[in-house]
Structures are given as structure tokens and as C-alpha cells.
Design an enzyme around this catalytic site. Sequence first.
Site: not given
Ligand code: DX5
Ligand code: ZN
Length: 211
Positions: A53, A55, A128, A162
Amino acid sequence: MVGVSPKIAPSMLSSDFANLAAEAKRMIDLGANWLHMDIMSLRKHTNAYLDCHLMVTNPMDYVEQMGKAGASGFTFHIEVAQDNWQELVRKIKSAGMRPGVALKPGTPVEQVFPLVEGATPVEMVLVMTVEPGFGGQKFMPTMMDKVQALRQKYPTLDIEVDGGLGPSTIDAAAAAGANCIVAGSSVFGAPEPGNVISLLRASVEKASLTT
Ligand code: DX5
Ligand code: ZN
């Protein structure tokens, strides 16, 4: 020594991955200069599907390296790829990866429809369920409308959620039609992570039988 300065670089491969942001801050607070990121080394140690992923604001710049490093899926954000997603998706595929598109909580789901329906379609949509940034945030149930809209339109699409997924939120996500479940803190922070993984899978399986 003249002209060089020490750069102490703790390797994040040994950190607590469920709390990456906190671990990074902890090391810097404790005096580390750099954070060492072993992007390649994970592929050397597993045959697993590496669901990546990105970002980042310029995903195009990472396609080649991610492909070479052994990424399996390459998911970019629609918010930074409005103008070049077609070229981006083509590049991801030719680098041997599965293209996916992610959308932030504030982005309307309609924005990704053309990417699923295009000539070179994305193979996964990541909805998200928290603002991107770090693990351990609270699940946003209102995002389930997006999941539902996608599932209704695309019965066989991989739909990933996610952020904030765990035993208390999985049923809502599964019922809406999500089948790929990202779970950070709920899995890594559990005394028995295997039980949480089984529970998440069971919820998705159960929902897919009843829809
Ligand atoms: C957030 C990330 C996630 C995060 C999820 O920006 O994209 O992948 O690590 O963590 P949890 O499951 O703890 O919300
Ligand atoms: Zn993620």
C-alpha cells in the site's frame, strides 16, 4: 575522524511492525539518526503475497523498484493519480504486479469506478476506513457505504478495507462485502494472533455465504 558524522540506523525490520510510527518515533527520540528500511529483504524471507500500500504522492516513481524488490500487489492512492492512473496501471502490470487503487475517507467512491471498468483495470479497490498514517486508529463505519456500492457493482472484485479492523468491526466490513482485510494492531497486539486471523476469515466466509 574529519568530515564524517555518525549515522546510527536502527533497522525497522526488527521493530514492532504493528506500531511502526511509534517505533520510528521511539528510535529517533532515543538518539537514532536514520531509520534503516529493508524493503528487499522481506521477499528473501517469504514466498507470501506482499500486499503493498503506497501512501506516497508520486507512486509512479516507485513502480520499478517495487517490482524488482518482489512486491506482489501495488496499491496507489487515487487522490494523487487523477491524471496518470492509466499509465500507472499499465506500468504496474508490466512490472509483474497486481494493480490496486486506494481511496481516503474523504474521497467519493465514484472516483474509482473508471479504474475498475477501464481497458486495463485495477484488480483491487482499497477502501480506507481510517485516515492514512498510522495503525491503531478507530474504524469508520460510514465507509461501509462505499464497500457496499462497490460490491453491488462488481461481484468478483477484490475489495480491501484498511484501518481499525478487528474482532469488533469485522462483521460490519464483511457484511458490506469486503473480502480483503488489513489488520495491524488487532493481529500483532493480540496474545493469540492466530485466533484473530481465524476470526476475521470466518466472518468474511460467513458473510459471503449469505450474500
Ligand atoms: C493506515 C495503514 C494501515 C494500518 C492499519 O494508514 O494504511 O495499514 O497499519 O493498522 P490498524 O489495523 O491498527 O488500524
Ligand atoms: Zn495500509
